[in-house]
Design a protein around this motif. Structure first.
Motif, PDB file in Angstrom:
ATOM      1  N   SER A 137     -36.491  85.023 142.160  1.00 22.75           N
ATOM      2  CA  SER A 137     -37.500  86.071 141.978  1.00 22.75           C
ATOM      3  C   SER A 137     -38.883  85.455 141.832  1.00 22.75           C
ATOM      4  O   SER A 137     -39.111  84.582 140.998  1.00 22.75           O
ATOM      5  CB  SER A 137     -37.179  86.915 140.750  1.00 22.75           C
ATOM      6  OG  SER A 137     -38.109  87.953 140.614  1.00 22.75           O
ATOM      7  N   PHE A 142     -40.402  91.998 138.538  1.00 19.86           N
ATOM      8  CA  PHE A 142     -39.126  92.519 139.028  1.00 19.86           C
ATOM      9  C   PHE A 142     -37.969  92.280 138.056  1.00 19.86           C
ATOM     10  O   PHE A 142     -36.834  92.663 138.341  1.00 19.86           O
ATOM     11  CB  PHE A 142     -38.814  91.944 140.411  1.00 19.86           C
ATOM     12  CG  PHE A 142     -39.852  92.332 141.426  1.00 19.86           C
ATOM     13  CD1 PHE A 142     -40.072  93.666 141.729  1.00 19.86           C
ATOM     14  CD2 PHE A 142     -40.630  91.371 142.057  1.00 19.86           C
ATOM     15  CE1 PHE A 142     -41.041  94.043 142.640  1.00 19.86           C
ATOM     16  CE2 PHE A 142     -41.605  91.732 142.975  1.00 19.86           C
ATOM     17  CZ  PHE A 142     -41.813  93.067 143.261  1.00 19.86           C
ATOM     18  N   ARG A 153     -40.705  95.809 147.216  1.00 21.89           N
ATOM     19  CA  ARG A 153     -41.227  94.690 146.433  1.00 21.89           C
ATOM     20  C   ARG A 153     -42.618  94.292 146.925  1.00 21.89           C
ATOM     21  O   ARG A 153     -43.532  94.054 146.131  1.00 21.89           O
ATOM     22  CB  ARG A 153     -40.272  93.497 146.519  1.00 21.89           C
ATOM     23  CG  ARG A 153     -39.008  93.666 145.692  1.00 21.89           C
ATOM     24  CD  ARG A 153     -37.961  92.630 146.062  1.00 21.89           C
ATOM     25  NE  ARG A 153     -38.354  91.278 145.698  1.00 21.89           N
ATOM     26  CZ  ARG A 153     -37.990  90.666 144.584  1.00 21.89           C
ATOM     27  NH1 ARG A 153     -37.222  91.295 143.716  1.00 21.89           N
ATOM     28  NH2 ARG A 153     -38.365  89.443 144.332  1.00 21.89           N
TER      29      ARG A 153
END
Length: 447
Positions: A137, A142, A153
């Motif tokens: 990530s 997130f 995203r």
């Protein structure tokens, strides 16, 4: 998120049977890698480098009992046992040691195999792949607003940067508030509070439920405040919510519900970026709060029907959160987070989902989106008997709530045309077709 192939290891000493399994598996999904081991020893050697996610396991092997592979610390996989010598004690032993199913070869058919293995492939595709995404990530945001939808995203990160710039442009023509669109329960207001944290803003987040205000005067007095004597009953000066949110976030929930008069008041605020308390004269006060609004209404329909002012709508930048049924890759990670939350809440630390429960969650339509998923899991954990450590499909979905048909239905003619056009545009590349249509690869295969 990188979508690597699902890794399947077939442990079977009958070459023809193993080859048959491999052929069937390849029919499920092109993004599947299959390797074959003839013995326990070979299975362990292959597992060291291949790291299978699914193991199809025979029981009687040349160098011992295949069930001895169950529980091996170095093999983190779902085990499906298929044997030509079924015994009740072996079946009980296999399930107790972690196998997800135990099948008699004499009852094995092409359809049954595809059903059992296909279900596991689907679960691995959406669950195991996301474990890599957690580690990779690229932004802490997130870990709060969970999504593995690549386009969403990207849009969230781009919006975060725009909001940071917007704060600096308060009082200028470059300032634009944000409108978050999406169905009930997708997490619009929650994302707004996450933005508040990650911009970051010094002031607090003040949330206003817009449908509560059906009277423009009440709306003005609450939002802008008033001075003593402004109206009957105004016996003191009272700052409004907008002042309470200065240097922070003013969150206007469900803006699609307000009438035209309130829309007009809001438009003036956004255009001038100044306001006065009711009854106040003299110099205007400057807007120093970031404004984010949300709505679950079809804004385009409201615009066409004349129920929402176009000039107000175009004052906003927009971000749309897709419904959960269009973000299959998000269902299991969200479910695991909510399960962890409920386990702590009700002190049930050893709980986990069964395979059937995971598969059911992927097939469910989620009309209430993320909110429904949370409520379903929290309720199931609360009601679960103390001696039970597995959440089954029946614990999550009473028989009258689970759909009798899969979520993927026969596509309409319009959907077929869009799919054909997308396949032509991508030279039949399934991954690119899925990205173009903004659906999962599994949806493309099903259609």
């Amino acid at each position: 998120m990188s979508k690597e192939a699902v890794r399947v290891l077939v442990v079977e000493d009958d070459y023809m049977m193993a080859n048959q399994y491999k052929n069937w598996i390849q029919m499920l999904n092109t993004a599947v890698k299959v390797e074959h081991a003839f013995s326990i020893r070979q299975a362990l050697e292959i597992s060291d480098r291949f790291m299978p996610q699914i193991v199809i396991l025979d029981v009687r092997l040349p160098d011992g009992n295949g069930l001895d592979l169950l529980g091996q610390k170095d093999i983190d996989a779902y085990f499906l046992v298929i044997t030509g010598y079924p015994e009740i004690k072996d079946a009980v032993n296999a399930i107790r040691r972690g196998a997800v199913d135990y099948i008699d070869k004499s009852e094995l058919s092409h359809k049954l195999f595809l059903e059992k293995v296909g279900r596991l492939v689907n679960i691995v595709f959406y669950e195991k792949q996301n474990e890599t995404a957690w580690r990779e990530s690229d932004h802490e945001i997130f870990r709060h607003f969970i999504t593995f939808d690549k386009k969403l995203r990207e849009e969230i990160l781009a919006t975060l940067e725009l909001l940071r710039k917007s704060i600096k442009s308060l009082g200028t023509e470059d300032y634009f508030p944000l409108l978050i669109l999406g169905e009930t329960g997708v997490g619009k207001s929650f994302l707004a509070t996450v933005f508040h944290r990650f911009i970051p803003l010094k002031g607090k987040c003040v949330r206003i439920n817009m449908p509560n205000y059906d009277n423009p005067h009440t709306f003005e007095s609450e939002l802008f405040g008033y001075v003593k004597g402004a109206f009957t009953g105004a016996d003191r000066d009272k700052p409004g919510l907008i002042e309470d949110a200065q240097n922070g976030l003013l969150l206007l929930d469900e803006i699609g519900e307000i009438d035209e008069l309130i829309q007009a008041k809001l438009l003036i605020l956004l255009e001038n970026q100044t306001f006065r308390r009711l009854g106040e004269t003299g110099k205007e006060r400057k807007l120093k709060a970031l404004i984010i609004a949300t709505t679950n209404r079809n804004i385009e329909k409201l615009l066409k029907e004349g129920k929402f002012r176009p000039d107000l709508f175009y004052r906003f930048r927009t971000l749309k959160i897709p419904p959960l049924r269009e973000r299959l890759e998000d269902i299991l990670p969200l479910a695991q987070k909510f399960l962890a939350d409920s386990k702590r809440k009700y002190q049930r630390e050893n709980l986990k989902f069964s395979i059937d429960a995971k598969y059911a969650m992927l097939r469910y339509s989620w009309g209430g989106n993320v909110r429904e998923l949370y409520q379903l899991i929290d309720t199931a954990v609360y009601r679960l008997s103390k001696g039970k450590n597995i959440l089954e499909k029946e614990d999550l979905f009473p028989s009258d709530t689970f759909p009798h048909e899969p979520i993927v239905k026969e596509p309409t003619d319009e959907t077929k045309e869009r799919l054909i056009s997308a396949l032509k545009a991508t030279n039949c590349n399934i991954q690119k077709t899925a990205e173009l249509l903004r659906v999962s690869r599994v949806t493309v295969y099903n259609r």
